[in-house]
Structure formats: structure tokens, C-alpha cells
Design an enzyme around this catalytic site. Structure first.
Site, short mmCIF file in Angstrom:
data_model
loop_
_atom_site.label_atom_id
_atom_site.label_comp_id
_atom_site.label_asym_id
_atom_site.label_seq_id
_atom_site.Cartn_x
_atom_site.Cartn_y
_atom_site.Cartn_z
N GLN A 124 0.86 -1.08 -0.14
CA GLN A 124 -0.01 -0.10 0.11
C GLN A 124 0.91 1.16 -0.04
OE1 GLN A 124 -2.67 1.14 -0.68
NE2 GLN A 124 -3.72 2.48 0.75
N LEU A 125 0.69 2.05 -1.13
CA LEU A 125 1.42 3.28 -0.85
C LEU A 125 1.24 4.25 0.20
CD1 LEU A 125 2.87 5.22 -3.13
CD2 LEU A 125 0.85 6.45 -3.57
N HIS A 126 2.14 4.80 0.74
CA HIS A 126 2.19 5.85 1.74
C HIS A 126 3.21 6.37 1.93
CE1 HIS A 126 3.98 2.23 3.19
NE2 HIS A 126 4.94 2.93 4.16
N ILE A 127 3.17 7.63 2.55
CA ILE A 127 4.19 8.58 2.38
C ILE A 127 4.58 8.73 4.12
CG2 ILE A 127 5.01 11.19 2.12
CD1 ILE A 127 3.05 11.18 -0.23
#
Length: 173
Positions: A124-127
Site C-alpha cells: 500500500q502506497l504511503h508517505i
């Protein structure tokens, strides 16, 4: 040599790593947070229509935040324009709030895309938004493989939740 006690690390070491997979039941830890009620139990600080902010449970520094799209998306290129704008707006808000609440003097903000790039959760993309201070680098991570976090995570959560609510016109949990 004196011991440095960090008993909270055992939860991290023994956590269920299978829950960090894909979307669905028992899958993505970030998708699981979408179904939970906000509070100190899940550390979610703010939700918008397209993304949310959560306090990192295993931080690199005090106030380490993560911005996550609500939609399960793994690849950066798969983000829609509105999602990308919402995520980066939340990154800006995180930086502003961490400057006010923690006196952060600088930030590391970024993504680790894929396991080979250092992603602990690559499904899952996350910053990450990691606040930094002059002199916060010391010998502990290098020699002791330990990070010193000066404030309890529950105190950090309560302070940040209150500030997010004030900044974004919400009522605090």
C-alpha cells in the site's frame, strides 16, 4: 554497560506480519485502519475524503506520521490526480502541525516504493513525514541499534489529534 529498556519493541518484533499483505480481511494494515473507529488504539489523526494521517506506531522519531490514500493502491503511478493532490495537501498539513506542536526544524518526507527500496509494507502506497531537529542524530542507532523516542506515543497522539482537529475544523476524538 548499562541496559536501555525498550519493551514496546517486542510488540513490533512479534507482530503478525501476514496482516501486512494485500487488501481485504486480514490483509493490508492500512486498509484495516479504514474500518476502525479513530482513537489512540489505531493512532489515526485525521481523515479526508481521499486520504488519512496516522501516527507511526514504530517511529523513527517523535511525531513520525504516515499519509495514506483511502483507496488501496500499491503503485505511485496508479494514483489519481485528486488523490495525489489530497495526499500532498495532507503532507503539507502534517509539516505545518509538526512545526507548531514539536518545534521541528526540518523533515524527511518520502516514499519507499517496493521492498528493495526499503518499504516495510510494500503493498500500500504511503508517505512518511519524519520531523527532525538539530543534533537529533546520535550514536544510539549506529552502536545500539536503538532509537530514543523522548515522548510516550499516547501523549504524542493526544497532542497531535487536538492540533489536527483545531487546524482542520474538526472536533477532537
Amino acid at each position: 554497560m548499562e541496559p536501555l529498556w525498550a519493551p514496546w519493541r517486542m510488540e513490533y518484533i512479534h507482530r503478525d506480519k501476514t496482516a501486512e499483505g494485500g487488501p481485504g480481511e486480514g490483509g493490508c494494515v492500512f486498509c484495516g485502519l479504514l474500518k476502525e473507529e479513530d482513537g489512540s488504539g489505531n493512532l489515526v489523526l485525521h481523515r479526508s475524503e481521499l486520504a488519512y494521517v496516522v501516527l507511526n506506531k514504530y517511529p523513527y522519531s517523535n511525531g513520525h506520521l504516515i499519509v495514506v490514500p483511502n483507496r488501496h493502491v500499491r503503485e505511485f503511478e496508479a494514483l489519481g490526480g485528486d488523490e495525489g493532490a489530497a495526499i500532498f495537501r495532507l503532507v503539507q498539513e502534517c509539516i505545518s502541525i509538526l512545526r507548531r506542536t514539536h518545534g521541528a526544524q526540518g523533515f524527511n518526507a518520502g516514499m519507499n516504493l517496493g521492498k528493495v527500496a526499503g518499504a516495510g509494507i510494500d503493498t500500500q502506497l504511503h508517505i512518511h513525514v519524519v520531523p527532525r531537529w538539530e543534533g537529533d542524530h546520535n550514536f544510539m542507532p549506529v552502536l545500539g541499534e536503538v532509537r530514543v523516542i523522548p515522548e510516550h506515543i499516547e501523549v504524542t497522539y493526544e497532542n497531535l489529534r487536538r492540533t489536527f482537529a483545531e487546524s482542520l475544523g474538526e472536533s477532537p476524538v
